[in-house]
Scaffold this motif. Sequence first.
Motif, mmCIF file in Angstrom:
data_model
loop_
_atom_site.group_PDB
_atom_site.id
_atom_site.type_symbol
_atom_site.label_atom_id
_atom_site.label_comp_id
_atom_site.label_asym_id
_atom_site.label_seq_id
_atom_site.Cartn_x
_atom_site.Cartn_y
_atom_site.Cartn_z
ATOM 1 N N ARG A 53 0.832 -1.211 0.000
ATOM 2 C CA ARG A 53 0.000 0.000 0.000
ATOM 3 C C ARG A 53 0.866 1.261 0.000
ATOM 4 N NH1 ARG A 53 -3.793 -1.916 4.892
ATOM 5 N NH2 ARG A 53 -3.534 -4.053 4.297
ATOM 6 N N GLU A 54 1.896 1.242 0.838
ATOM 7 C CA GLU A 54 2.776 2.412 0.917
ATOM 8 C C GLU A 54 3.520 2.649 -0.393
ATOM 9 O OE1 GLU A 54 5.233 1.565 4.246
ATOM 10 O OE2 GLU A 54 3.591 1.774 5.690
ATOM 11 N N ALA A 55 3.955 1.583 -1.047
ATOM 12 C CA ALA A 55 4.664 1.729 -2.320
ATOM 13 C C ALA A 55 3.759 2.309 -3.393
ATOM 14 C CB ALA A 55 5.209 0.377 -2.768
ATOM 15 N N SER A 56 2.506 1.887 -3.416
ATOM 16 C CA SER A 56 1.592 2.428 -4.425
ATOM 17 C C SER A 56 1.245 3.885 -4.128
ATOM 18 C CB SER A 56 0.333 1.578 -4.510
ATOM 19 O OG SER A 56 -0.312 1.527 -3.272
ATOM 20 N N ARG A 57 1.176 4.260 -2.852
ATOM 21 C CA ARG A 57 0.933 5.669 -2.525
ATOM 22 C C ARG A 57 2.137 6.535 -2.887
ATOM 23 N NH1 ARG A 57 -1.410 3.644 2.671
ATOM 24 N NH2 ARG A 57 -3.588 3.327 2.178
ATOM 25 N N MET A 58 3.329 5.980 -2.701
ATOM 26 C CA MET A 58 4.536 6.737 -3.066
ATOM 27 C C MET A 58 4.636 6.921 -4.579
ATOM 28 S SD MET A 58 7.399 5.348 -0.420
ATOM 29 C CE MET A 58 8.701 6.274 -1.171
ATOM 30 N N ASP A 59 4.058 5.991 -5.332
ATOM 31 C CA ASP A 59 4.048 6.108 -6.792
ATOM 32 C C ASP A 59 2.982 7.080 -7.275
ATOM 33 O OD1 ASP A 59 6.132 4.374 -7.085
ATOM 34 O OD2 ASP A 59 4.867 2.613 -7.462
ATOM 35 N N ASN A 62 -3.909 7.445 -5.549
ATOM 36 C CA ASN A 62 -4.783 7.902 -4.465
ATOM 37 C C ASN A 62 -5.423 6.696 -3.786
ATOM 38 O OD1 ASN A 62 -6.766 7.061 -6.233
ATOM 39 N ND2 ASN A 62 -7.479 9.125 -6.729
ATOM 40 N N GLU A 63 -6.240 6.917 -2.758
ATOM 41 C CA GLU A 63 -6.810 5.829 -1.968
ATOM 42 C C GLU A 63 -7.713 4.926 -2.808
ATOM 43 O OE1 GLU A 63 -6.278 4.855 1.183
ATOM 44 O OE2 GLU A 63 -4.727 6.371 1.303
ATOM 45 N N PHE A 64 -8.508 5.531 -3.678
ATOM 46 C CA PHE A 64 -9.397 4.735 -4.512
ATOM 47 C C PHE A 64 -8.605 3.847 -5.471
ATOM 48 C CE2 PHE A 64 -11.998 4.071 -8.326
ATOM 49 C CZ PHE A 64 -13.062 3.407 -7.752
ATOM 50 N N THR A 65 -7.560 4.371 -6.067
ATOM 51 C CA THR A 65 -6.730 3.591 -6.985
ATOM 52 C C THR A 65 -6.021 2.464 -6.256
ATOM 53 O OG1 THR A 65 -6.398 5.579 -8.314
ATOM 54 C CG2 THR A 65 -4.915 3.736 -8.722
ATOM 55 N N PHE A 67 -7.086 0.942 -3.596
ATOM 56 C CA PHE A 67 -8.093 -0.070 -3.289
ATOM 57 C C PHE A 67 -8.504 -0.837 -4.536
ATOM 58 C CE2 PHE A 67 -12.577 -1.297 -2.915
ATOM 59 C CZ PHE A 67 -12.474 -2.180 -1.866
ATOM 60 N N TYR A 68 -8.810 -0.117 -5.616
ATOM 61 C CA TYR A 68 -9.390 -0.738 -6.806
ATOM 62 C C TYR A 68 -8.377 -1.536 -7.618
ATOM 63 C CZ TYR A 68 -12.281 -1.217 -10.964
ATOM 64 O OH TYR A 68 -12.998 -1.727 -12.016
ATOM 65 N N LYS A 69 -7.174 -1.019 -7.758
ATOM 66 C CA LYS A 69 -6.203 -1.661 -8.650
ATOM 67 C C LYS A 69 -5.188 -2.544 -7.930
ATOM 68 C CE LYS A 69 -6.660 1.278 -12.504
ATOM 69 N NZ LYS A 69 -6.128 1.641 -13.743
ATOM 70 N N ILE A 70 -4.982 -2.344 -6.641
ATOM 71 C CA ILE A 70 -3.978 -3.124 -5.920
ATOM 72 C C ILE A 70 -4.645 -4.130 -4.980
ATOM 73 C CG2 ILE A 70 -1.986 -3.015 -4.369
ATOM 74 C CD1 ILE A 70 -1.459 -1.613 -7.025
ATOM 75 N N MET A 71 -5.482 -3.633 -4.082
ATOM 76 C CA MET A 71 -6.017 -4.495 -3.022
ATOM 77 C C MET A 71 -7.151 -5.405 -3.503
ATOM 78 S SD MET A 71 -5.863 -1.759 0.067
ATOM 79 C CE MET A 71 -6.331 -2.903 1.321
ATOM 80 N N LEU A 72 -8.056 -4.880 -4.304
ATOM 81 C CA LEU A 72 -9.205 -5.671 -4.738
ATOM 82 C C LEU A 72 -8.813 -6.916 -5.535
ATOM 83 C CD1 LEU A 72 -12.178 -5.378 -4.185
ATOM 84 C CD2 LEU A 72 -12.437 -4.263 -6.373
ATOM 85 N N PRO A 73 -7.868 -6.837 -6.486
ATOM 86 C CA PRO A 73 -7.469 -8.083 -7.165
ATOM 87 C C PRO A 73 -6.833 -9.113 -6.234
ATOM 88 C CG PRO A 73 -6.799 -6.192 -8.466
ATOM 89 C CD PRO A 73 -7.293 -5.665 -7.150
ATOM 90 N N ILE A 74 -6.182 -8.662 -5.182
ATOM 91 C CA ILE A 74 -5.552 -9.598 -4.255
ATOM 92 C C ILE A 74 -6.601 -10.351 -3.435
ATOM 93 C CG2 ILE A 74 -4.032 -9.757 -2.235
ATOM 94 C CD1 ILE A 74 -2.434 -7.446 -3.430
#
Length: 160
Positions: A53-59, A62-65, A67-74
């Motif tokens: 989560r932290e790596a995607s925020r550093m890239d 935003n929170e929705f992205t 959730f939708y693109k990183i966490m939801l597929p997992i």
Amino acid sequence: MIPKEIIIVPLFRIIDQMGWVNSLNGMIWPNVAIAFGVFMLKGFFDQIPDSLREASRMDGANEFTVFYKIMLPIVKPGIGALFILNFVQVWNDYLWQLVIGQESDVKTLQVGIATLMQDLNPNFAYKMAGAVVAAIPMLLVFGFFQSYFTKGISAGAVKE
């Protein structure tokens, strides 16, 4: 985690005040947000490392992205397993369907099959045929979501 049978009277009063008696809304919506689903999905979301989560925020996500693109597929296997378990529970929820669907044109398949046995001379062939027809949607849903179900149920079984 309280069973619906314990809160059926106040739940019926709420559904009646909303005007959802004898409607599909009254049968479906009380089953959407159940405590079991919250606890099950919380376990799946807790398994996602914070570093992802932290790596995607550093890239710059935003929170929705995140959730939708990183966490939801997992957590898709957990959502699939929850969907199957909730679908089977709602499909076979005889008592709630009997209480809410009071008119004959709103009764569900399970309630209709049970009313076949209320005659003085019940026809068991009709009841067995109805049971086979009632099992088909559950088999189809399980067939479509089987890979998610097996991954979701066995996800916490092996420690890494």
